[in-house]
Design a protein around this motif. Structure first.
Motif, PDB file in Angstrom:
ATOM      1  N   SER A   7     -85.934 -27.805 -36.272  1.00 10.77           N
ATOM      2  CA  SER A   7     -85.420 -29.213 -36.162  1.00 10.77           C
ATOM      3  C   SER A   7     -85.334 -29.909 -37.605  1.00 10.77           C
ATOM      4  CB  SER A   7     -85.836 -29.776 -35.288  1.00 10.77           C
ATOM      5  OG  SER A   7     -85.862 -29.380 -33.630  1.00 10.77           O
ATOM      6  N   ARG A   8     -86.048 -29.268 -38.463  1.00 10.42           N
ATOM      7  CA  ARG A   8     -86.244 -30.237 -39.504  1.00 10.42           C
ATOM      8  C   ARG A   8     -85.960 -29.452 -40.833  1.00 10.42           C
ATOM      9  NH1 ARG A   8     -92.473 -31.081 -41.075  1.00 10.42           N
ATOM     10  NH2 ARG A   8     -92.159 -29.129 -41.984  1.00 10.42           N
ATOM     11  N   PRO A   9     -84.963 -30.203 -41.659  1.00 11.14           N
ATOM     12  CA  PRO A   9     -84.560 -29.658 -42.976  1.00 11.14           C
ATOM     13  C   PRO A   9     -85.516 -29.420 -43.803  1.00 11.14           C
ATOM     14  CG  PRO A   9     -83.181 -31.444 -42.205  1.00 11.14           C
ATOM     15  CD  PRO A   9     -84.330 -31.744 -41.280  1.00 11.14           C
ATOM     16  N   GLU A  10     -85.675 -28.617 -44.915  1.00  6.08           N
ATOM     17  CA  GLU A  10     -86.874 -28.247 -45.556  1.00  6.08           C
ATOM     18  C   GLU A  10     -86.189 -28.797 -47.254  1.00  6.08           C
ATOM     19  OE1 GLU A  10     -90.001 -24.752 -46.502  1.00  6.08           O
ATOM     20  OE2 GLU A  10     -88.074 -24.477 -45.387  1.00  6.08           O
ATOM     21  N   HIS A  11     -85.136 -28.462 -47.387  1.00  7.52           N
ATOM     22  CA  HIS A  11     -84.746 -28.407 -48.829  1.00  7.52           C
ATOM     23  C   HIS A  11     -83.791 -29.610 -48.993  1.00  7.52           C
ATOM     24  CE1 HIS A  11     -87.124 -24.974 -49.390  1.00  7.52           C
ATOM     25  NE2 HIS A  11     -86.224 -24.353 -48.540  1.00  7.52           N
ATOM     26  N   PRO A  12     -83.785 -30.352 -50.187  1.00 15.87           N
ATOM     27  CA  PRO A  12     -82.620 -31.516 -50.472  1.00 15.87           C
ATOM     28  C   PRO A  12     -81.733 -30.963 -51.124  1.00 15.87           C
ATOM     29  CG  PRO A  12     -84.415 -31.464 -52.179  1.00 15.87           C
ATOM     30  CD  PRO A  12     -84.973 -30.351 -51.127  1.00 15.87           C
ATOM     31  N   PHE A  13     -80.348 -31.776 -51.169  1.00 17.95           N
ATOM     32  CA  PHE A  13     -79.295 -31.109 -51.923  1.00 17.95           C
ATOM     33  C   PHE A  13     -78.572 -32.526 -52.145  1.00 17.95           C
ATOM     34  CE2 PHE A  13     -76.664 -31.554 -48.174  1.00 17.95           C
ATOM     35  CZ  PHE A  13     -77.290 -30.906 -47.183  1.00 17.95           C
ATOM     36  N   GLY A  14     -77.707 -32.553 -53.489  1.00 16.75           N
ATOM     37  CA  GLY A  14     -76.867 -33.762 -53.846  1.00 16.75           C
ATOM     38  C   GLY A  14     -75.636 -33.637 -53.106  1.00 16.75           C
ATOM     39  N   GLU A  15     -75.060 -34.861 -53.257  1.00 16.87           N
ATOM     40  CA  GLU A  15     -73.584 -35.050 -52.958  1.00 16.87           C
ATOM     41  C   GLU A  15     -72.728 -34.568 -53.685  1.00 16.87           C
ATOM     42  OE1 GLU A  15     -70.541 -38.871 -52.523  1.00 16.87           O
ATOM     43  OE2 GLU A  15     -72.785 -39.109 -52.163  1.00 16.87           O
ATOM     44  N   GLN A  16     -72.767 -34.568 -54.833  1.00 16.76           N
ATOM     45  CA  GLN A  16     -71.755 -33.817 -55.783  1.00 16.76           C
ATOM     46  C   GLN A  16     -72.358 -32.470 -56.171  1.00 16.76           C
ATOM     47  OE1 GLN A  16     -69.257 -35.354 -56.911  1.00 16.76           O
ATOM     48  NE2 GLN A  16     -69.737 -37.357 -56.258  1.00 16.76           N
ATOM     49  N   ILE A  17     -71.433 -31.479 -56.091  1.00 12.33           N
ATOM     50  CA  ILE A  17     -71.573 -30.251 -56.370  1.00 12.33           C
ATOM     51  C   ILE A  17     -70.449 -29.439 -56.841  1.00 12.33           C
ATOM     52  CG2 ILE A  17     -71.089 -29.597 -53.737  1.00 12.33           C
ATOM     53  CD1 ILE A  17     -72.963 -27.403 -53.868  1.00 12.33           C
ATOM     54  N   VAL A  18     -70.498 -28.789 -57.988  1.00 13.97           N
ATOM     55  CA  VAL A  18     -69.392 -28.277 -58.932  1.00 13.97           C
ATOM     56  C   VAL A  18     -70.033 -26.892 -59.220  1.00 13.97           C
ATOM     57  CG1 VAL A  18     -68.327 -30.226 -59.298  1.00 13.97           C
ATOM     58  CG2 VAL A  18     -70.012 -29.343 -60.940  1.00 13.97           C
ATOM     59  N   LEU A  27     -63.904 -26.927 -49.409  1.00 15.40           N
ATOM     60  CA  LEU A  27     -64.613 -27.824 -48.378  1.00 15.40           C
ATOM     61  C   LEU A  27     -65.691 -27.091 -47.536  1.00 15.40           C
ATOM     62  CD1 LEU A  27     -62.054 -30.358 -47.843  1.00 15.40           C
ATOM     63  CD2 LEU A  27     -64.025 -30.447 -49.550  1.00 15.40           C
ATOM     64  N   PHE A  28     -65.432 -26.146 -46.899  1.00 13.38           N
ATOM     65  CA  PHE A  28     -66.076 -25.571 -45.827  1.00 13.38           C
ATOM     66  C   PHE A  28     -67.540 -24.872 -46.498  1.00 13.38           C
ATOM     67  CE2 PHE A  28     -63.612 -21.670 -47.694  1.00 13.38           C
ATOM     68  CZ  PHE A  28     -64.436 -20.947 -48.046  1.00 13.38           C
ATOM     69  N   ALA A  29     -67.658 -24.893 -47.791  1.00 15.41           N
ATOM     70  CA  ALA A  29     -68.729 -24.590 -48.539  1.00 15.41           C
ATOM     71  C   ALA A  29     -69.601 -25.475 -49.049  1.00 15.41           C
ATOM     72  CB  ALA A  29     -68.612 -23.355 -49.547  1.00 15.41           C
ATOM     73  N   GLN A  30     -69.374 -26.716 -48.609  1.00 14.48           N
ATOM     74  CA  GLN A  30     -69.982 -28.146 -49.179  1.00 14.48           C
ATOM     75  C   GLN A  30     -70.884 -28.701 -48.149  1.00 14.48           C
ATOM     76  OE1 GLN A  30     -67.845 -30.945 -51.253  1.00 14.48           O
ATOM     77  NE2 GLN A  30     -66.293 -29.542 -51.988  1.00 14.48           N
ATOM     78  N   PRO A  31     -72.182 -28.465 -48.425  1.00  6.29           N
ATOM     79  CA  PRO A  31     -73.212 -28.698 -47.321  1.00  6.29           C
ATOM     80  C   PRO A  31     -73.187 -30.103 -46.805  1.00  6.29           C
ATOM     81  CG  PRO A  31     -74.027 -27.516 -48.883  1.00  6.29           C
ATOM     82  CD  PRO A  31     -72.890 -27.720 -49.328  1.00  6.29           C
ATOM     83  N   ALA A 299     -62.193 -29.863 -53.404  1.00  2.00           N
ATOM     84  CA  ALA A 299     -62.168 -31.445 -53.311  1.00  2.00           C
ATOM     85  C   ALA A 299     -63.381 -31.855 -53.732  1.00  2.00           C
ATOM     86  CB  ALA A 299     -61.249 -31.894 -52.434  1.00  2.00           C
ATOM     87  N   LEU A 300     -63.599 -32.920 -54.666  1.00  2.00           N
ATOM     88  CA  LEU A 300     -64.721 -33.389 -54.667  1.00  2.00           C
ATOM     89  C   LEU A 300     -65.165 -34.573 -53.274  1.00  2.00           C
ATOM     90  CD1 LEU A 300     -64.479 -34.397 -58.418  1.00  2.00           C
ATOM     91  CD2 LEU A 300     -66.149 -32.839 -57.580  1.00  2.00           C
ATOM     92  N   PRO A 301     -66.435 -34.816 -53.158  1.00  2.00           N
ATOM     93  CA  PRO A 301     -66.905 -35.650 -52.141  1.00  2.00           C
ATOM     94  C   PRO A 301     -66.237 -37.118 -52.293  1.00  2.00           C
ATOM     95  CG  PRO A 301     -68.618 -34.211 -52.893  1.00  2.00           C
ATOM     96  CD  PRO A 301     -67.358 -33.936 -53.862  1.00  2.00           C
TER      97      PRO A 301
END
Length: 347
Positions: A7-18, A27-31, A299-301
């Motif tokens: 139930s708990r996420p383990e790793h962080p990730f940022g909003e912007q991804i290129v 978009l389907f591959a943007q967490p 497309a960008l966030p």
């Protein structure tokens, strides 16, 4: 997900991804898009209940890099990615196995003959591309586990360029790694009539169908609800066995097919499932139809397309999946829209 607590996420990730080319992934591959859709639709943020409120959040003036968003107290023990059924969201978390099974299905529908696409595969790809933080990311203290079970057997080091002091290439192993999944653009997704007939005549299939018929007869004759429930459970197991036989038969048939890289001609027969979505698109939920157009876009966030996809994902998760999708079939003033009927309806 954390192996000890799914139930708990383990790793962080940022909003912007290129990507390396400076272009964002589809978009389907943007967490972040899918995380926000799940969180907002679950009302998991304490202070942000809508897409507009979440996107309007900004870091406080005295800390210009981030804002800590409090979690709703009522949602602290509920999973971020829940299991979904025909009746909607549940409080059961998605397990790594369920992710792997769904990823396997995606890869098969994308024409990969031997799809290896589970949580382990995605995690392995991350570790191959990771830097000196690799062991910390993997949450492992034993380097042998990393080397034996995660790192690729094909080295991605450009030895010649490294020796000569030139800029090394980093894409040397990409072709070898993807080749193991054996892409076949013409991969059939269903059994042809001949294979289907042979399957139905096989001893195992005939035996299972006979057992199903026998249980159906018992269900009709049984008056006890408890006995009926047990029989239905047994029948469900038999149905699962039948589906397994069909999957195994299809997998074997797909393995035997030669790759067809050229597009199918106008007068050549292709697998019906390849164009199935286009034939049923008009009966789907409007948000689902829009997502079919927006999710493949790069497309960008916070862009118009990104926000549109986020709103549609939230709408789908909050919609009553038992309601007819076509607007013409919905009740009008609480009644059936058919003039000759006018039956009172809530939905």
């Amino acid at each position: 997900m954390d192996g000890a607590n799914v139930s708990r996420p383990e790793h962080p990730f940022g909003e912007q991804i290129v990507g390396p080319d400076g272009v964002p992934p589809p978009l389907f591959a943007q967490p972040m898009l899918h995380w926000l859709a799940n969180i907002i639709s679950s009302q998991a943020f304490a202070d942000y209940q809508t897409v507009e409120q979440a996107l309007a959040a900004r870091p406080p003036e005295n800390n210009g890099s981030y804002r800590v968003v409090p979690w709703a107290k009522a949602k602290e023990n509920e999973p971020v990615f829940p299991k979904w059924t025909a009746k909607g969201r549940t409080k059961i978390p998605r397990t790594p196995t369920s992710w792997a099974n769904q990823g396997f299905g995606w890869a098969r529908r994308a024409d990969f003959v031997t799809p290896v696409f589970g949580m382990h595969a995605a995690r392995r790809a991350v570790l191959i591309n990771a830097n000196s933080e690799v062991l910390r990311f993997a949450s492992q203290n034993n380097v042998h586990v990393l080397a034996n079970h995660y790192l690729s057997n094909v080295s991605s080091v450009d030895g010649a360029a490294t020796y000569l002091g030139m800029q090394p290439r980093t894409d040397l192993a990409e072709g070898f790694r993807s080749a193991t999944m054996r892409l076949n653009p013409g991969l059939p997704q269903t059994l042809p009539a001949k294979e289907e007939e042979e399957l139905r005549k096989s001893p195992d299939f005939v035996s299972l169908e006979a057992d199903v018929a026998r249980i159906n007869e018992k269900i009709q004759q049984t008056t006890s609800e408890e006995a009926r429930a047990e029989l239905k459970s047994e029948r469900s197991s038999l149905y699962a066995s039948l589906r397994k036989l069909r999957r195994e038969r299809l997998a074997g048939y797909q393995e035997r097919q030669d790759p067809k890289y050229e597009p199918v001609g106008d007068h050549e027969q292709a697998d019906w499932s390849q164009g199935h979505f286009d034939r049923i698109r008009h009966v789907l939920h409007p948000a689902r139809r829009r997502l079919a157009q927006t999710l493949p876009l790069t497309a960008l966030p916070r862009s118009e397309e990104w926000v549109s996809a986020l709103k549609d994902l939230v709408e789908l998760r909050n919609s009553d999946c038992s309601v007819a999708y076509q607007d013409s079939m919905r009740p009008v003033d609480g009644k059936c829209p058919v003039e000759s009927c006018s039956l009172k309806m809530e939905r």
